[in-house]
Motif scaffolding. Structure first.
Motif, PDB file in Angstrom:
ATOM      1  N   ILE A 194      -1.863  -6.691  -3.678  1.00 47.21           N
ATOM      2  CA  ILE A 194      -1.339  -7.010  -2.341  1.00 47.21           C
ATOM      3  C   ILE A 194      -1.672  -8.441  -1.969  1.00 47.21           C
ATOM      4  CG2 ILE A 194      -1.571  -6.483   0.126  1.00 47.21           C
ATOM      5  CD1 ILE A 194      -2.105  -3.550  -0.741  1.00 47.21           C
TER       6      ILE A 194
ATOM      7  N   GLU B  42       6.536  -9.308   2.852  1.00 46.12           N
ATOM      8  CA  GLU B  42       6.452  -8.217   3.825  1.00 46.12           C
ATOM      9  C   GLU B  42       5.713  -7.007   3.261  1.00 46.12           C
ATOM     10  OE1 GLU B  42       7.045  -7.505   7.002  1.00 46.12           O
ATOM     11  OE2 GLU B  42       7.438  -9.613   7.351  1.00 46.12           O
ATOM     12  N   GLN B  43       6.012  -6.612   2.032  1.00 48.23           N
ATOM     13  CA  GLN B  43       5.362  -5.454   1.399  1.00 48.23           C
ATOM     14  C   GLN B  43       5.287  -4.270   2.369  1.00 48.23           C
ATOM     15  OE1 GLN B  43       2.011  -6.339  -1.376  1.00 48.23           O
ATOM     16  NE2 GLN B  43       1.915  -8.337  -0.378  1.00 48.23           N
ATOM     17  N   THR B  44       6.436  -3.839   2.845  1.00 47.51           N
ATOM     18  CA  THR B  44       6.459  -2.799   3.882  1.00 47.51           C
ATOM     19  C   THR B  44       5.739  -1.520   3.446  1.00 47.51           C
ATOM     20  OG1 THR B  44       8.657  -2.171   3.055  1.00 47.51           O
ATOM     21  CG2 THR B  44       8.568  -3.636   4.972  1.00 47.51           C
ATOM     22  N   GLU B  45       5.683  -1.284   2.135  1.00 53.94           N
ATOM     23  CA  GLU B  45       4.983  -0.086   1.658  1.00 53.94           C
ATOM     24  C   GLU B  45       3.471  -0.184   1.842  1.00 53.94           C
ATOM     25  OE1 GLU B  45       5.343  -2.791  -2.013  1.00 53.94           O
ATOM     26  OE2 GLU B  45       6.292  -2.474  -0.053  1.00 53.94           O
ATOM     27  N   HIS B  46       2.996  -1.407   2.125  1.00 56.34           N
ATOM     28  CA  HIS B  46       1.562  -1.609   2.319  1.00 56.34           C
ATOM     29  C   HIS B  46       1.243  -2.055   3.750  1.00 56.34           C
ATOM     30  CE1 HIS B  46       1.047  -0.965  -1.886  1.00 56.34           C
ATOM     31  NE2 HIS B  46       1.612  -2.088  -2.257  1.00 56.34           N
ATOM     32  N   GLU B  47       2.068  -1.677   4.678  1.00 57.00           N
ATOM     33  CA  GLU B  47       1.924  -2.099   6.074  1.00 57.00           C
ATOM     34  C   GLU B  47       0.523  -1.845   6.615  1.00 57.00           C
ATOM     35  OE1 GLU B  47       4.002  -4.111   9.024  1.00 57.00           O
ATOM     36  OE2 GLU B  47       4.957  -3.274   7.240  1.00 57.00           O
TER      37      GLU B  47
ATOM     38  N   TYR C 121      -2.250  -2.253   5.362  1.00 57.63           N
ATOM     39  CA  TYR C 121      -3.214  -3.275   4.965  1.00 57.63           C
ATOM     40  C   TYR C 121      -3.145  -4.521   5.852  1.00 57.63           C
ATOM     41  CZ  TYR C 121      -4.395  -0.595   0.815  1.00 57.63           C
ATOM     42  OH  TYR C 121      -4.845   0.379  -0.041  1.00 57.63           O
TER      43      TYR C 121
ATOM     44  N   LYS D  96      -5.465  -2.394  -6.454  1.00 61.06           N
ATOM     45  CA  LYS D  96      -4.395  -2.325  -5.459  1.00 61.06           C
ATOM     46  C   LYS D  96      -4.493  -3.467  -4.460  1.00 61.06           C
ATOM     47  CE  LYS D  96      -2.274   0.816  -2.097  1.00 61.06           C
ATOM     48  NZ  LYS D  96      -2.335   2.164  -1.476  1.00 61.06           N
TER      49      LYS D  96
END
Length: 497
Positions: free
Chosen positions: A466, A473-478, A480, A462
């Motif tokens: 990332i 942006e990868q908002t689902e991984h904020e 991190y 994972k």
């Protein structure tokens, strides 16, 4: 080659380094790793040599990548070199736990495949020739993260592990990281022959490096001077890129400096979090020789050590000095360009350095998170009513203890942006391409390591996914991109890491 390899003996391994005289290396077989298992692989690194990650998880490849099976065409060897460590001459070193298995061809050209942690070699000195799971995971993740940050680096193909226990500060699980680069020749490879007064071997190595990796230099009047200049130039650019993302190598010894200008040998590295120019990421480095602020001058010092080693071939001190003279202007030019990009400045103006210096002074005083500050700066607006509530710069202001001091700098920055008629949306898009949102923070690596100790390798995969897109942006991984938790302040990395 992708998807076609069924048996490791089908691997078409070359080895140009093995064609050098035997004094440059020792041929040996890896030491088998007991009951190895698959931990992780990089699909992007695998593609460079025509493989895919699914193949690497197969039983045959796990055996190969652990050093248990040697392909028919492989010529395993460990190279000898010397070096300066923490500024002092350390004499003969060499691949103490790394074995070169050969070169794989792919879309990027030949890549040497080296197994780190593959057992004792004649150069292991007091070591055991092994790597531990903790450090192997860190090197694997950081190698691929650095590539995604557009920084020259060795690549990491895979990590395999074993339940064999290896003693460091405490017993740890053994592992092997398979890493790749066009070459693993180092500054110390040349120093070895210079300090042994072996000009023939020195010339042989230089000619090999030039003909194999810098063929355009053969046309130069003095190709050895040209080699020194090009390596110096690449080193300066590499270190400037380190500084721009807050990366600290931790052990910039000359035996850890690549002749190709690659980031190599990930040990006690770290990324800057709370900004402190004097930060030392390596707990072993008590004197702070390899602090963040010292990296540029150490890079220059190391190039001088290489210049000393190449002097018998260059033939003239002034010529060597001229070649080394490219370092500072190249570093400053690269750093200046990177800082302009990080602040979204499309033009260069005379007082920009004052703006940069004032910014770093503010960051130092407030110990502001390096990565989060630059990423948030992309949301800065050129037109803002600072009298309204909430303050338009609130997110940035709240990073600083002295908010009024930030306001004074923000005023200068806003005026500077107006001078070049900067457009907010355009500038933000450009700044987001220059300022990563995601870096390999120590605590993120530690979470992955802790899970891996329990045979749960999902967090490695994972985190790799990332870090392969650090500017998105990868908002689902904020989470991190969040500041480190309190417990992270107790984490230390050292030369055993």
């Amino acid at each position: 080659m992708t998807g076609t390899i069924i048996n490791i003996d089908d691997l078409r391994l070359g080895n140009s380094f093995a064609a050098l005289p035997p004094v440059f290396y020792t041929r040996l077989m890896p030491t088998p790793l007991p009951a190895p298992y698959f931990v992780a692989a990089s699909a992007k690194a695998a593609a460079l040599v025509g493989l895919d990650a699914a193949q690497l998880a197969s039983a045959d490849f796990v055996e190969f990548l652990s050093g248990n099976r040697v392909p028919a065409l492989s010529q395993p060897l460990s190279a000898v070199y010397s070096g300066h460590q923490f500024g002092a001459w350390a004499g003969q070193l060499g691949d103490g736990r790394a074995i070169l298995m050969g070169e794989l061809n792919g879309p990027a050209g030949p890549m040497e495949l080296q197994l780190k942690g593959a057992g004792l070699t004649p150069y292991s000195r007091m070591g055991d020739g092994r790597a531990v799971l903790r450090s192997s995971i860190r090197e694997f993740l950081c190698s691929e993260a650095m590539h995604a940050l557009r920084i020259p680096t060795t690549r990491a193909l895979s990590v395999t592990g074993s339940d064999q226990r290896i003693m460091r500060e405490t017993p740890e699980s053994a592992a092997v990281v398979a890493r790749m680069a066009p070459s693993f020749v180092r500054f110390g490879s040349f120093e070895h022959w210079f300090y042994r007064d072996k000009p023939e071997q020195l010339r042989t190595l230089a000619d090999y490096v030039i003909s194999t990796f810098y063929p355009e230099l053969t046309a130069e009047a003095n190709p050895y001077k040209a080699l020194l200049a090009e390596v110096t130039r690449r080193t300066a650019r590499m270190v400037a890129h380190w500084q721009a993302v807050g990366f600290m190598h931790g052990v910039m010894n000359t035996d850890n400096m690549s002749i190709l200008g690659l980031t190599i040998d990930y040990g006690p590295f770290g990324f800057m979090e709370a900004f402190d120019a004097g930060h030392i990421c390596n707990h072993t480095d008590q004197a702070g020789r390899y602090s963040y602020a010292n990296q540029p001058q150490v890079g220059h010092w190391n190039c001088y050590a290489l210049g000393q080693a190449l002097l018998p071939l260059i033939g003239d001190v002034d010529a060597a000095q001229e070649a080394l003279g490219v370092y500072q202007p190249e570093f400053e030019r690269t750093q200046d360009g990177l800082l302009h990009a990080k602040l979204g400045l499309s033009t260069a103006q005379d007082d920009d350095r004052l703006l940069f210096d004032a910014m770093f002074k503010l960051m130092q005083a407030g110990h502001v998170d390096f990565t989060n500050f630059f990423r948030a700066l992309g949301n800065f607006t050129i037109e803002a009513d600072t009298a309204r509530t909430p303050h338009p710069d609130r997110a940035l202001r709240d990073m600083f203890i002295e908010r009024e001091a930030f306001d004074a700098w923000a005023l200068q920055y806003r005026q500077r942006l107006r001078r070049e008629n900067s457009v907010d949306a355009t500038r933000k898009a450009e700044m987001d391409r220059a300022n990563p949102k995601y870096i390999l923070r120590n605590y993120l690596a530690q979470v992955a390591i802790d899970k891996a100790d329990k045979k749960d390798f999902s967090e490695i995969a994972k985190l790799l996914a990332i870090l392969e897109h650090p500017f998105d942006e990868q908002t689902e991984h904020e989470a991190y991109a969040a500041l480190p938790p309190d417990w992270a302040s107790e984490l230390e990395v050292s030369c055993s890491s």
